[in-house]
Motif scaffolding. Structure first.
Motif, mmCIF file in Angstrom:
data_model
loop_
_atom_site.group_PDB
_atom_site.id
_atom_site.type_symbol
_atom_site.label_atom_id
_atom_site.label_comp_id
_atom_site.label_asym_id
_atom_site.label_seq_id
_atom_site.Cartn_x
_atom_site.Cartn_y
_atom_site.Cartn_z
ATOM 1 N N ARG A 1 -16.888 -70.863 70.791
ATOM 2 C CA ARG A 1 -17.701 -72.280 70.262
ATOM 3 C C ARG A 1 -18.732 -72.167 71.858
ATOM 4 N NH1 ARG A 1 -11.487 -74.995 69.877
ATOM 5 N NH2 ARG A 1 -10.469 -74.695 72.060
ATOM 6 N N GLN A 2 -18.641 -73.748 71.814
ATOM 7 C CA GLN A 2 -18.931 -73.915 73.298
ATOM 8 C C GLN A 2 -19.882 -75.700 73.215
ATOM 9 O OE1 GLN A 2 -22.944 -73.011 74.477
ATOM 10 N NE2 GLN A 2 -22.927 -73.574 76.500
ATOM 11 N N ALA A 3 -19.035 -76.412 73.555
ATOM 12 C CA ALA A 3 -19.097 -77.506 74.580
ATOM 13 C C ALA A 3 -20.514 -78.218 75.059
ATOM 14 C CB ALA A 3 -17.617 -78.320 74.500
ATOM 15 N N PRO A 4 -20.384 -79.586 75.267
ATOM 16 C CA PRO A 4 -21.194 -80.508 75.755
ATOM 17 C C PRO A 4 -20.779 -80.100 77.555
ATOM 18 C CG PRO A 4 -21.176 -81.890 74.066
ATOM 19 C CD PRO A 4 -19.436 -80.254 73.941
ATOM 20 N N GLY A 5 -21.396 -79.342 77.969
ATOM 21 C CA GLY A 5 -21.481 -78.663 79.038
ATOM 22 C C GLY A 5 -20.665 -78.192 80.034
ATOM 23 N N ARG A 6 -19.932 -76.991 79.117
ATOM 24 C CA ARG A 6 -19.392 -76.286 79.219
ATOM 25 C C ARG A 6 -19.936 -74.758 78.552
ATOM 26 N NH1 ARG A 6 -13.040 -77.707 77.414
ATOM 27 N NH2 ARG A 6 -12.727 -75.693 78.869
ATOM 28 N N GLU A 7 -19.723 -73.731 79.022
ATOM 29 C CA GLU A 7 -19.801 -72.152 78.411
ATOM 30 C C GLU A 7 -19.184 -72.101 77.171
ATOM 31 O OE1 GLU A 7 -20.312 -70.277 82.852
ATOM 32 O OE2 GLU A 7 -19.076 -69.548 81.848
ATOM 33 N N ARG A 8 -20.263 -71.131 76.813
ATOM 34 C CA ARG A 8 -19.353 -70.942 75.248
ATOM 35 C C ARG A 8 -17.879 -69.751 75.824
ATOM 36 N NH1 ARG A 8 -24.079 -67.498 71.551
ATOM 37 N NH2 ARG A 8 -25.003 -68.885 72.207
ATOM 38 N N GLU A 9 -17.237 -70.435 74.674
ATOM 39 C CA GLU A 9 -15.933 -69.433 74.884
ATOM 40 C C GLU A 9 -16.070 -68.369 73.342
ATOM 41 O OE1 GLU A 9 -12.590 -72.238 76.012
ATOM 42 O OE2 GLU A 9 -13.103 -72.819 73.889
ATOM 43 N N LEU A 10 -14.706 -67.543 73.752
ATOM 44 C CA LEU A 10 -13.619 -66.877 72.163
ATOM 45 C C LEU A 10 -13.038 -67.799 72.149
ATOM 46 C CD1 LEU A 10 -12.898 -63.522 72.302
ATOM 47 C CD2 LEU A 10 -10.986 -65.490 72.138
ATOM 48 N N VAL A 11 -13.193 -67.943 70.195
ATOM 49 C CA VAL A 11 -12.120 -68.358 70.024
ATOM 50 C C VAL A 11 -10.828 -67.774 68.589
ATOM 51 C CG1 VAL A 11 -12.006 -70.327 67.690
ATOM 52 C CG2 VAL A 11 -13.298 -70.479 69.214
ATOM 53 N N ALA A 12 -11.662 -66.754 68.424
ATOM 54 C CA ALA A 12 -10.992 -65.710 67.174
ATOM 55 C C ALA A 12 -12.023 -64.642 67.186
ATOM 56 C CB ALA A 12 -10.476 -66.215 66.456
ATOM 57 N N THR A 13 -11.299 -63.241 67.124
ATOM 58 C CA THR A 13 -11.927 -62.153 66.833
ATOM 59 C C THR A 13 -11.197 -60.893 66.031
ATOM 60 O OG1 THR A 13 -11.429 -60.933 68.644
ATOM 61 C CG2 THR A 13 -13.506 -61.878 68.847
ATOM 62 N N ILE A 14 -11.896 -60.272 65.234
ATOM 63 C CA ILE A 14 -11.279 -59.985 63.723
ATOM 64 C C ILE A 14 -12.247 -57.747 64.233
ATOM 65 C CG2 ILE A 14 -12.651 -60.492 62.528
ATOM 66 C CD1 ILE A 14 -9.955 -60.118 60.819
ATOM 67 N N THR A 15 -11.435 -57.292 64.595
ATOM 68 C CA THR A 15 -11.481 -55.664 64.624
ATOM 69 C C THR A 15 -12.059 -55.504 63.118
ATOM 70 O OG1 THR A 15 -9.782 -54.319 64.534
ATOM 71 C CG2 THR A 15 -10.777 -55.139 66.004
ATOM 72 N N SER A 16 -12.742 -54.434 62.668
ATOM 73 C CA SER A 16 -12.971 -53.694 61.271
ATOM 74 C C SER A 16 -11.465 -53.508 61.266
ATOM 75 C CB SER A 16 -14.455 -51.794 61.804
ATOM 76 O OG SER A 16 -13.630 -51.291 62.835
ATOM 77 N N GLY A 17 -10.733 -53.024 61.709
ATOM 78 C CA GLY A 17 -9.610 -52.562 61.116
ATOM 79 C C GLY A 17 -9.122 -53.978 61.101
ATOM 80 N N GLY A 18 -9.252 -54.489 61.099
ATOM 81 C CA GLY A 18 -8.346 -56.008 60.920
ATOM 82 C C GLY A 18 -7.844 -56.570 61.839
ATOM 83 N N THR A 19 -7.568 -56.037 63.509
ATOM 84 C CA THR A 19 -6.716 -56.284 64.153
ATOM 85 C C THR A 19 -7.797 -57.878 65.130
ATOM 86 O OG1 THR A 19 -6.210 -54.729 64.989
ATOM 87 C CG2 THR A 19 -5.950 -56.115 67.018
ATOM 88 N N THR A 20 -6.394 -58.629 64.933
ATOM 89 C CA THR A 20 -7.375 -59.916 65.303
ATOM 90 C C THR A 20 -6.621 -60.649 66.859
ATOM 91 O OG1 THR A 20 -5.274 -60.867 64.738
ATOM 92 C CG2 THR A 20 -6.941 -61.194 63.421
ATOM 93 N N ASN A 21 -7.250 -61.669 67.544
ATOM 94 C CA ASN A 21 -6.516 -62.024 68.789
ATOM 95 C C ASN A 21 -7.365 -63.137 69.172
ATOM 96 O OD1 ASN A 21 -6.662 -61.685 71.293
ATOM 97 N ND2 ASN A 21 -8.728 -62.313 72.034
ATOM 98 N N TYR A 22 -6.837 -64.639 69.016
ATOM 99 C CA TYR A 22 -6.866 -65.703 69.295
ATOM 100 C C TYR A 22 -6.470 -66.193 70.895
ATOM 101 C CZ TYR A 22 -6.450 -65.279 64.349
ATOM 102 O OH TYR A 22 -6.300 -64.959 63.186
ATOM 103 N N ALA A 23 -7.732 -66.920 71.240
ATOM 104 C CA ALA A 23 -7.770 -68.110 72.135
ATOM 105 C C ALA A 23 -6.322 -69.117 72.318
ATOM 106 C CB ALA A 23 -8.772 -68.702 72.428
ATOM 107 N N ASP A 24 -5.568 -68.892 73.454
ATOM 108 C CA ASP A 24 -4.690 -69.194 73.072
ATOM 109 C C ASP A 24 -4.438 -70.595 73.206
ATOM 110 O OD1 ASP A 24 -3.656 -67.805 76.759
ATOM 111 O OD2 ASP A 24 -3.377 -67.522 74.661
ATOM 112 N N SER A 25 -5.750 -71.805 73.079
ATOM 113 C CA SER A 25 -5.649 -73.219 72.828
ATOM 114 C C SER A 25 -5.885 -73.130 71.299
ATOM 115 C CB SER A 25 -7.153 -73.409 73.505
ATOM 116 O OG SER A 25 -8.441 -72.922 72.664
ATOM 117 N N VAL A 26 -6.269 -72.185 70.078
ATOM 118 C CA VAL A 26 -5.782 -72.081 68.601
ATOM 119 C C VAL A 26 -5.374 -71.105 68.370
ATOM 120 C CG1 VAL A 26 -9.046 -72.003 69.288
ATOM 121 C CG2 VAL A 26 -7.591 -70.741 68.342
#
Length: 115
Positions: free
Chosen positions: A38-63
């Motif tokens: 996600r990218q908010a006005p005036g801010r850099e794009r940041e990671l929210v969440a990812t999921i690998t082909s094996g199903g492993t997930t990763n989340y930003a602390d904020s979400v």
């Protein structure tokens, strides 16, 4: 090459929920990982969440604890369930597909959290 199209954004009140969808034109099965950013006005794009082909997930602390990423390989789709939304979640949300050193992006969908 993979073409990504996001949908599901909109205006929601604080505490509400939205479900974002990312539809891929090609197979996502070969992708190492899929993600939401996600990218908010005036801010850099940041990671929210990812999921690998094996199903492993990763989340930003904020979400963590509020958002859930999932993928449906047969439908070539990735989803982001967003609950307990806060005004600070307001941003353009992008779907990303990662294969080795290549990254493909969608055009983004606006999420606005406001009363």
């Amino acid at each position: 090459q993979v073409r990504l199209v996001e949908s599901g954004g909109g205006l929601v009140q604080p505490g509400g929920s939205l479900r974002l969808s990312c539809a891929a034109s090609g197979s996502i099965f070969s992708m190492n990982a899929m993600g939401w950013y996600r990218q908010a006005p005036g801010r850099e794009r940041e990671l929210v969440a990812t999921i690998t082909s094996g199903g492993t997930t990763n989340y930003a602390d904020s979400v963590k604890g509020r958002f859930t990423i999932s993928r449906h390989n047969a439908e070539n789709s990735v989803y982001l369930q967003m609950n307990s939304l806060k005004p600070e979640d307001t941003a353009v949300y992008y779907c990303g597909a990662h294969r080795f050193l290549d990254t493909y992006w969608g055009q983004g969908t606006q999420v606005t959290v406001s009363s």
